[in-house]
Design a protein around this motif. Structure first.
Motif, PDB file in Angstrom:
ATOM      1  N   PRO A  13       0.813  -1.222   0.000  1.00  0.00           N
ATOM      2  CA  PRO A  13       0.000   0.000   0.000  1.00  0.00           C
ATOM      3  C   PRO A  13       0.847   1.274   0.000  1.00  0.00           C
ATOM      4  N   ALA A  14       1.925   1.303   0.765  1.00  0.00           N
ATOM      5  CA  ALA A  14       2.805   2.481   0.776  1.00  0.00           C
ATOM      6  C   ALA A  14       3.618   2.566  -0.510  1.00  0.00           C
ATOM      7  N   LEU A  15       4.096   1.436  -1.005  1.00  0.00           N
ATOM      8  CA  LEU A  15       4.899   1.446  -2.234  1.00  0.00           C
ATOM      9  C   LEU A  15       4.086   1.939  -3.431  1.00  0.00           C
ATOM     10  N   GLY A 156      -3.837  -0.806  -6.161  1.00  0.00           N
ATOM     11  CA  GLY A 156      -4.205  -0.044  -4.975  1.00  0.00           C
ATOM     12  C   GLY A 156      -5.651  -0.274  -4.586  1.00  0.00           C
ATOM     13  N   THR A 157      -6.545  -0.272  -5.576  1.00  0.00           N
ATOM     14  CA  THR A 157      -7.960  -0.530  -5.310  1.00  0.00           C
ATOM     15  C   THR A 157      -8.155  -1.942  -4.796  1.00  0.00           C
ATOM     16  N   CYS A 158      -7.497  -2.886  -5.422  1.00  0.00           N
ATOM     17  CA  CYS A 158      -7.607  -4.288  -5.008  1.00  0.00           C
ATOM     18  C   CYS A 158      -7.184  -4.434  -3.548  1.00  0.00           C
ATOM     19  N   LEU A 159      -6.094  -3.791  -3.183  1.00  0.00           N
ATOM     20  CA  LEU A 159      -5.572  -3.930  -1.821  1.00  0.00           C
ATOM     21  C   LEU A 159      -6.381  -3.152  -0.789  1.00  0.00           C
ATOM     22  N   SER A 160      -7.009  -2.044  -1.186  1.00  0.00           N
ATOM     23  CA  SER A 160      -7.684  -1.217  -0.190  1.00  0.00           C
ATOM     24  C   SER A 160      -9.167  -1.528  -0.035  1.00  0.00           C
ATOM     25  N   ALA A 170      -2.951  -8.539   1.985  1.00  0.00           N
ATOM     26  CA  ALA A 170      -2.289  -7.321   2.416  1.00  0.00           C
ATOM     27  C   ALA A 170      -2.251  -7.219   3.934  1.00  0.00           C
ATOM     28  N   ALA A 171      -3.161  -7.899   4.620  1.00  0.00           N
ATOM     29  CA  ALA A 171      -3.232  -7.783   6.070  1.00  0.00           C
ATOM     30  C   ALA A 171      -2.221  -8.650   6.794  1.00  0.00           C
ATOM     31  N   ARG A 172      -1.527  -9.509   6.115  1.00  0.00           N
ATOM     32  CA  ARG A 172      -0.546 -10.386   6.785  1.00  0.00           C
ATOM     33  C   ARG A 172       0.478  -9.596   7.526  1.00  0.00           C
TER      34      ARG A 172
END
Length: 172
Positions: A13-15, A156-160, A170-172
């Motif tokens: 998410p930050a990258l 980004g959309t997929c992850l958020s 992404a939550a790992r």
């Protein structure tokens, strides 16, 4: 390699806020792949949108580095084999998001063929091995800046807010 994959997934998410990703449009052999990549740790992190192709068309290949992959969205058929100069598929798997695997032997081969829609995947790699792998006969072109930005936004959309598999990874 799975530990590095989990670190990359946590950092993504930050990258993704950073636009310093390189890109390639990989179209020398099916399946067609849109790729974003950048340095990460001692290797690289790659974001792929892999497009469907017909059965039997997907490139069966080894990687020139150890790697780990996460399928974030979609599903693909993967053939697996092993060999030094050549290999024969010995197993076929249908992998659906969320799915993770690693290839840590220089003689491991695989092919991936999205079945019914493009697949989003993340790959991390380590230091290259001294082994050959398929190469295009011509230089590959980067994605257009607009296409690269669109792919970055898709991840980004997929992850958020997107697919549950993306949020879970992404939550790992």
């Amino acid at each position: 390699m799975l530990d590095q994959l989990h670190q990359a997934l946590a950092a993504l998410p930050a990258l993704l806020d950073d636009r310093t990703w390189d890109s390639l449009h990989i179209d020398y052999h099916p399946p067609r792949v849109e790729r974003l990549f950048r340095a990460f740790g001692d290797g690289r992190v790659f974001l792929h949108r892999i497009h469907p192709c017909d059965p039997g068309e997907a490139l069966f290949h080894p990687h020139p580095w150890p790697s780990a992959m996460a399928v974030l969205r979609g599903r693909y058929e993967m053939s697996v084999g092993a060999g030094i100069e050549r290999a024969t598929p010995v197993s076929r798997i249908v992998a659906s998001a969320p799915f993770e695997y690693e290839m840590t032997d220089p003689n491991a081969w695989h092919s991936v063929r999205p079945i019914d829609a493009p697949v989003l995947s993340v790959m991390v790699t380590g230091a290259p091995w001294n082994r050959s792998s398929p190469r295009p006969e011509r230089p590959l072109a980067p994605l257009t800046p607009d296409a690269a930005d669109a792919l970055r936004r898709t991840f980004g959309t997929c992850l958020s807010e997107g697919a549950p598999a993306c949020r879970m990874e992404a939550a790992r």
